[in-house]
Design a protein around this motif. Sequence first.
Motif, short mmCIF file in Angstrom:
data_model
loop_
_atom_site.label_atom_id
_atom_site.label_comp_id
_atom_site.label_asym_id
_atom_site.label_seq_id
_atom_site.Cartn_x
_atom_site.Cartn_y
_atom_site.Cartn_z
N VAL A 133 61.05 134.47 56.76
CA VAL A 133 61.02 134.24 58.21
C VAL A 133 61.51 132.85 58.56
CG1 VAL A 133 59.47 133.91 60.19
CG2 VAL A 133 59.22 135.93 58.74
N VAL A 134 60.96 131.83 57.91
CA VAL A 134 61.30 130.45 58.29
C VAL A 134 62.63 130.00 57.72
CG1 VAL A 134 58.86 129.83 58.51
CG2 VAL A 134 60.05 129.38 56.34
N ASN A 135 63.12 130.70 56.69
CA ASN A 135 64.35 130.27 56.04
C ASN A 135 65.56 131.10 56.43
OD1 ASN A 135 64.61 127.99 54.36
ND2 ASN A 135 65.34 129.27 52.68
N ARG A 136 65.30 132.32 56.99
CA ARG A 136 66.43 133.21 57.24
C ARG A 136 66.29 134.05 58.50
NH1 ARG A 136 68.19 136.76 52.21
NH2 ARG A 136 68.57 134.63 51.50
N LEU A 137 65.16 134.71 58.69
CA LEU A 137 65.07 135.74 59.72
C LEU A 137 65.01 135.21 61.15
CD1 LEU A 137 62.64 138.28 58.00
CD2 LEU A 137 65.13 138.34 58.11
N GLU A 138 64.39 134.06 61.33
CA GLU A 138 64.41 133.47 62.67
C GLU A 138 65.83 133.02 63.00
OE1 GLU A 138 62.31 132.83 65.28
OE2 GLU A 138 60.79 134.12 64.35
N GLU A 139 66.34 133.50 64.13
CA GLU A 139 67.71 133.17 64.54
C GLU A 139 67.64 132.48 65.90
OE1 GLU A 139 69.67 136.95 64.41
OE2 GLU A 139 69.86 136.94 62.22
N ARG A 140 67.54 131.16 65.86
CA ARG A 140 67.33 130.39 67.10
C ARG A 140 68.31 129.24 67.24
NH1 ARG A 140 62.58 131.59 69.30
NH2 ARG A 140 62.60 129.68 70.55
N TYR A 141 69.02 128.91 66.18
CA TYR A 141 69.85 127.71 66.18
C TYR A 141 71.27 128.06 65.74
CZ TYR A 141 65.21 125.61 66.29
OH TYR A 141 63.92 125.29 66.62
N ASP A 145 70.61 129.40 59.82
CA ASP A 145 69.62 130.47 59.90
C ASP A 145 68.24 129.88 59.70
OD1 ASP A 145 71.52 132.47 60.27
OD2 ASP A 145 71.75 132.80 58.11
N GLY A 146 67.22 130.57 60.18
CA GLY A 146 65.86 130.09 60.00
C GLY A 146 65.56 128.88 60.85
N LEU A 147 64.54 128.12 60.44
CA LEU A 147 64.07 126.97 61.22
C LEU A 147 64.49 125.63 60.63
CD1 LEU A 147 60.43 128.23 62.01
CD2 LEU A 147 62.52 128.55 63.36
N ASN A 148 65.13 125.64 59.46
CA ASN A 148 65.58 124.41 58.81
C ASN A 148 64.44 123.39 58.72
OD1 ASN A 148 67.67 122.93 57.53
ND2 ASN A 148 68.05 121.76 59.41
N LEU A 149 63.34 123.83 58.16
CA LEU A 149 62.16 122.97 58.06
C LEU A 149 62.36 121.88 57.01
CD1 LEU A 149 59.45 125.79 58.15
CD2 LEU A 149 60.26 124.40 60.06
N SER A 150 61.55 120.85 57.10
CA SER A 150 61.61 119.77 56.11
C SER A 150 61.17 120.29 54.74
CB SER A 150 60.72 118.61 56.53
OG SER A 150 59.36 118.98 56.50
N TRP A 151 61.58 119.57 53.71
CA TRP A 151 61.25 119.96 52.34
C TRP A 151 59.74 120.10 52.16
CZ3 TRP A 151 58.35 118.24 48.26
CH2 TRP A 151 58.64 118.76 47.00
N GLU A 152 58.99 119.15 52.68
CA GLU A 152 57.54 119.14 52.48
C GLU A 152 56.86 120.34 53.14
OE1 GLU A 152 59.22 115.24 51.75
OE2 GLU A 152 59.38 116.60 53.45
N THR A 153 57.33 120.71 54.33
CA THR A 153 56.76 121.88 55.00
C THR A 153 57.11 123.16 54.24
OG1 THR A 153 56.78 120.84 57.18
CG2 THR A 153 56.77 123.24 57.12
N LEU A 154 58.36 123.29 53.83
CA LEU A 154 58.76 124.49 53.10
C LEU A 154 58.02 124.58 51.77
CD1 LEU A 154 60.62 126.88 53.60
CD2 LEU A 154 62.40 125.70 52.31
N GLU A 155 57.85 123.46 51.10
CA GLU A 155 57.07 123.44 49.87
C GLU A 155 55.65 123.93 50.13
OE1 GLU A 155 55.37 120.14 46.67
OE2 GLU A 155 55.21 119.88 48.84
N GLY A 156 55.05 123.45 51.23
CA GLY A 156 53.69 123.85 51.55
C GLY A 156 53.57 125.33 51.88
#
Length: 397
Positions: A133-141, A145-156
């Motif tokens: 969802v956060v890396n691919r399926l959300e299409e907002r930007y 693709d995804g939300l392009n979250l910071s490394w630390e958030t994606l790791e968490g």
Amino acid sequence: MSLLIARAPFASDPEASRGRLVPEPVSRTRNAFARDRDRIIHCTAFRRLKGKTQVFVAHEGDHYRTRLTHSLEVAQIARSLAHALRLDTDLAETVALAHDLGHPPFGHAGEDELQAQMEPWGGFDHNVQTFRVVNRLEERYPAFDGLNLSWETLEGVVKHNGPVAHLLDRPSWRAIADHAADTNPAWDLELAGFASLEAQCAAIADDIAYNNHDVDDGIQAGLFTLADLADVPLIGPVLHQVRGDWPHLNPRMTRMESVRRMIGVMVDDVLAETERRLLAGNIASPDDVRSAGRTLVQFSDAMMADLGVLRAFLFQRMYRHYRVNRTRSHARRILAEMFQLFMAEPEVMPTEWATKAATDDLHRRARAVCDYIAGMTDRYAVQEHRKLFSLDVALDL
């Protein structure tokens, strides 16, 4: 008197973030972790959580927790823990808000059924689905693709429950393995190590929240009573204290006060045990946390034993109550029938999803079907099933 508390040396620092996979200009108003939090709050998958439940189905009552209210409760507890431990509260809150984005409709029954249907096609796991969802399926930007979250958030998001390298041989975890293989070396999520203390706060806050709200919801649903809990460890002693302090309190307020106090007891236990582990492990940096070899934000052994008894009670009296079993059975049949129909006739799916499923590659088709179903709310799944399988409803379209 200043309310500012110095960040602990083992806390995550947004100014030292490893950045985003697709570089972006720094926000003028928010640090990296707060920006991640805001992206999660504004995404479609987060809004859908209001229509997804955990034990009950959305139409069964307005007062039971949904995935959305649960996520907010987890975020509040995670933020409180992080504040007390002098960690980054934004990161703890962000991981907490994101942790359930991949859950399908109908709670664990929905996850079990999607796993059964997807077994020939790579499996299903809600944690991996959250990653998708956060890396691919959300299409907002437009730039990614995804939300392009910071490394630390994606790791968490990926590792808040601990290292996951041992899971990568499971087909359902292939998306994580592919990401690790395809991304640049600087973005290795270090899947064999532990996540930040902030992510660990989010994970244990999830345990605290669901154990307490399942007690609350179970009583409201009439599956058990306060009297049934009198001899159950953890909640029983709290009930005794509340009745001693407020002997004439009505049952509703007794329940609410007991749940409130039980959350406090569990939070205090986590803080004491975590501080003990940080000291024993000589933890002095975020890198020390990731290489510690064990979870550092944790319950004490005594609390774990009490929670084991409470969970056994809830399993017997709530999760496997015949009324809940009927709901689970109905939910699984709804998802199974839709999945099989969409696999055989993808053209009956909405155009966007039919296009994604229009392929002779059955693995790709199954994943598109799974993504569509996993994104449904409880109510939407029930309505979609009726439209597809009830001729009377279909004729009214």
